[in-house]
Scaffold this motif. Sequence first.
Motif, PDB file in Angstrom:
ATOM      1  N   ILE A   1       5.515  -8.535  16.600  1.00 33.14           N
ATOM      2  CA  ILE A   1       5.818  -9.886  15.504  1.00 33.14           C
ATOM      3  C   ILE A   1       7.289  -9.977  15.616  1.00 33.14           C
ATOM      4  CG2 ILE A   1       5.773 -10.389  13.303  1.00 33.14           C
ATOM      5  CD1 ILE A   1       3.104  -8.931  12.985  1.00 33.14           C
TER       6      ILE A   1
ATOM      7  N   LEU B   1       5.256 -18.631  17.083  1.00 30.50           N
ATOM      8  CA  LEU B   1       4.582 -18.343  15.741  1.00 30.50           C
ATOM      9  C   LEU B   1       3.262 -18.124  15.685  1.00 30.50           C
ATOM     10  CD1 LEU B   1       7.266 -20.801  13.930  1.00 30.50           C
ATOM     11  CD2 LEU B   1       7.257 -18.508  13.729  1.00 30.50           C
ATOM     12  N   ALA B   2       2.639 -18.804  16.496  1.00 27.86           N
ATOM     13  CA  ALA B   2       1.200 -18.625  16.395  1.00 27.86           C
ATOM     14  C   ALA B   2       0.774 -17.365  16.960  1.00 27.86           C
ATOM     15  CB  ALA B   2       0.494 -19.829  17.311  1.00 27.86           C
ATOM     16  N   ASP B   3       1.360 -16.786  18.069  1.00 30.43           N
ATOM     17  CA  ASP B   3       1.166 -15.489  18.541  1.00 30.43           C
ATOM     18  C   ASP B   3       1.417 -14.595  17.292  1.00 30.43           C
ATOM     19  OD1 ASP B   3       0.287 -16.614  21.030  1.00 30.43           O
ATOM     20  OD2 ASP B   3       2.268 -15.925  21.856  1.00 30.43           O
TER      21      ASP B   3
ATOM     22  N   ARG C   1       1.599 -14.714  14.158  1.00 31.69           N
ATOM     23  CA  ARG C   1       0.261 -14.792  13.273  1.00 31.69           C
ATOM     24  C   ARG C   1      -0.940 -14.026  13.747  1.00 31.69           C
ATOM     25  NH1 ARG C   1       2.350 -20.141  12.178  1.00 31.69           N
ATOM     26  NH2 ARG C   1       0.973 -20.971  13.783  1.00 31.69           N
TER      27      ARG C   1
ATOM     28  N   THR D   1      -0.130 -10.350  13.507  1.00 32.33           N
ATOM     29  CA  THR D   1      -0.174 -10.065  11.992  1.00 32.33           C
ATOM     30  C   THR D   1      -1.756  -9.803  11.896  1.00 32.33           C
ATOM     31  OG1 THR D   1       1.728 -11.498  11.703  1.00 32.33           O
ATOM     32  CG2 THR D   1       0.288 -10.618   9.755  1.00 32.33           C
ATOM     33  N   ARG D   2      -2.649 -10.627  12.188  1.00 31.83           N
ATOM     34  CA  ARG D   2      -3.912 -10.557  11.840  1.00 31.83           C
ATOM     35  C   ARG D   2      -4.469  -9.105  12.636  1.00 31.83           C
ATOM     36  NH1 ARG D   2      -4.082 -16.116  12.412  1.00 31.83           N
ATOM     37  NH2 ARG D   2      -4.500 -15.898  14.753  1.00 31.83           N
TER      38      ARG D   2
END
Length: 418
Positions: A216, A238-240, A242, A245-246
Amino acid sequence: MSSSRTVSWVSSILYGAVLVSGVYYDLAHLGHDPGRFGPLPSLAGLLAGIASLFALDLIERRRHPVRTPPRTAVLLLCLRLLLFVTVAALDGSGLSRILLVLVPFTAYFAFGRKVSVASAVVCVGVVIAGYRLTVPRWYADPATISDLLMICVGLVLTVTMAAVAVGEREGRARLEQANIRLSAYAEQVAELSATAERVRVARDIHDGLGHHLTAISVLLEKAAAFGDRDPAVADQALADARASTRSALEDVRRSVRTLRTPESTRTLAESLADLVRNMDDPELAITLEVAGEETGHDAKARGTLYRAAQEALTNVRRHAHAGRVSVRLTFDDEQARLVVTDDGRGLGGRTEGFGLLGMRERVHLAGGHLALTNLDRPSTGTRLTITIPRPPPPTPTPSPPTITSACTVVAVPSRGDG
């Protein structure tokens, strides 16, 4: 435990039996055999002797409630022997000689077997000395010899009973000590189990959450760097981030879940492919090669290899300053082998951190071996090699033998009338 407390109920029964017998003998005017232990029995003296024995036991129990000191125990034993002889001399019924069995019985509990046997011999000597003083030619009197033999048998049985009682008491003491040690061992096992579980959770958090946080951080730095130059790359970063993070949240949930939850049905190769894909970094090229079938390698070994590859890639990204890293996983009939090689700056004399320590612990618990070495080439770099042996196949349970029976049917032709 002192002798008097051990045999208090035994001595009280014998004291009462002797007292009842002596009183009955005196009141019934049965007379007195002059060949026994003395002159005409004195009822008052008998009562005083029995009362003295009761009082002696009571005083010892009150003065020494836990254990009688050895010197005091010797003095009390001699005093009891003197009172037994006195009561026997005053008792015309002759039953009071049974009190002598209390001497070796008491001595066994207070001093052990040797002293008990010696005191039994002393009691036999006392009885023989009494016979010599009161019974002419006692050795030729069948009744006297019979009494002596009965006393000897009683002493032998008494010593045997005392040995059994002491053995039982020592057995109970050993059992209590064993229970105490077992409780202590159970507490240690519980503490070690809790410690092992804490270490396992710490490893999972470090290996899983630490890896995702590193990813991240890199992705956010990438988004910040490309925000003005290439918004599409920044949005993808940013999508990666997120997605990572999941994944980190899922790893945390998996770490605190109990082991009752079934493991994922994905193969190790698929998991490693996702791991490499999620570590997208323009400055680090990662190649993955998987050879062989992982069938037959247990879930613990596969999980260990995945966590090791995850920690190795995280360390390369954080510390190696490498441009290329290769991950090669090989399965064969004997072992699973993971090799992670990078072209970074090498170990450089750095000490192992918690991540590598946790990796070694995982590999050791899985029965494998870990080696981390510097590459001997101009560009340096490191090579991490992990081997975990393949468990032997389960031994098939032999089926019970099948019992078959065979019979032969012989056709006998019928005999005609002729």
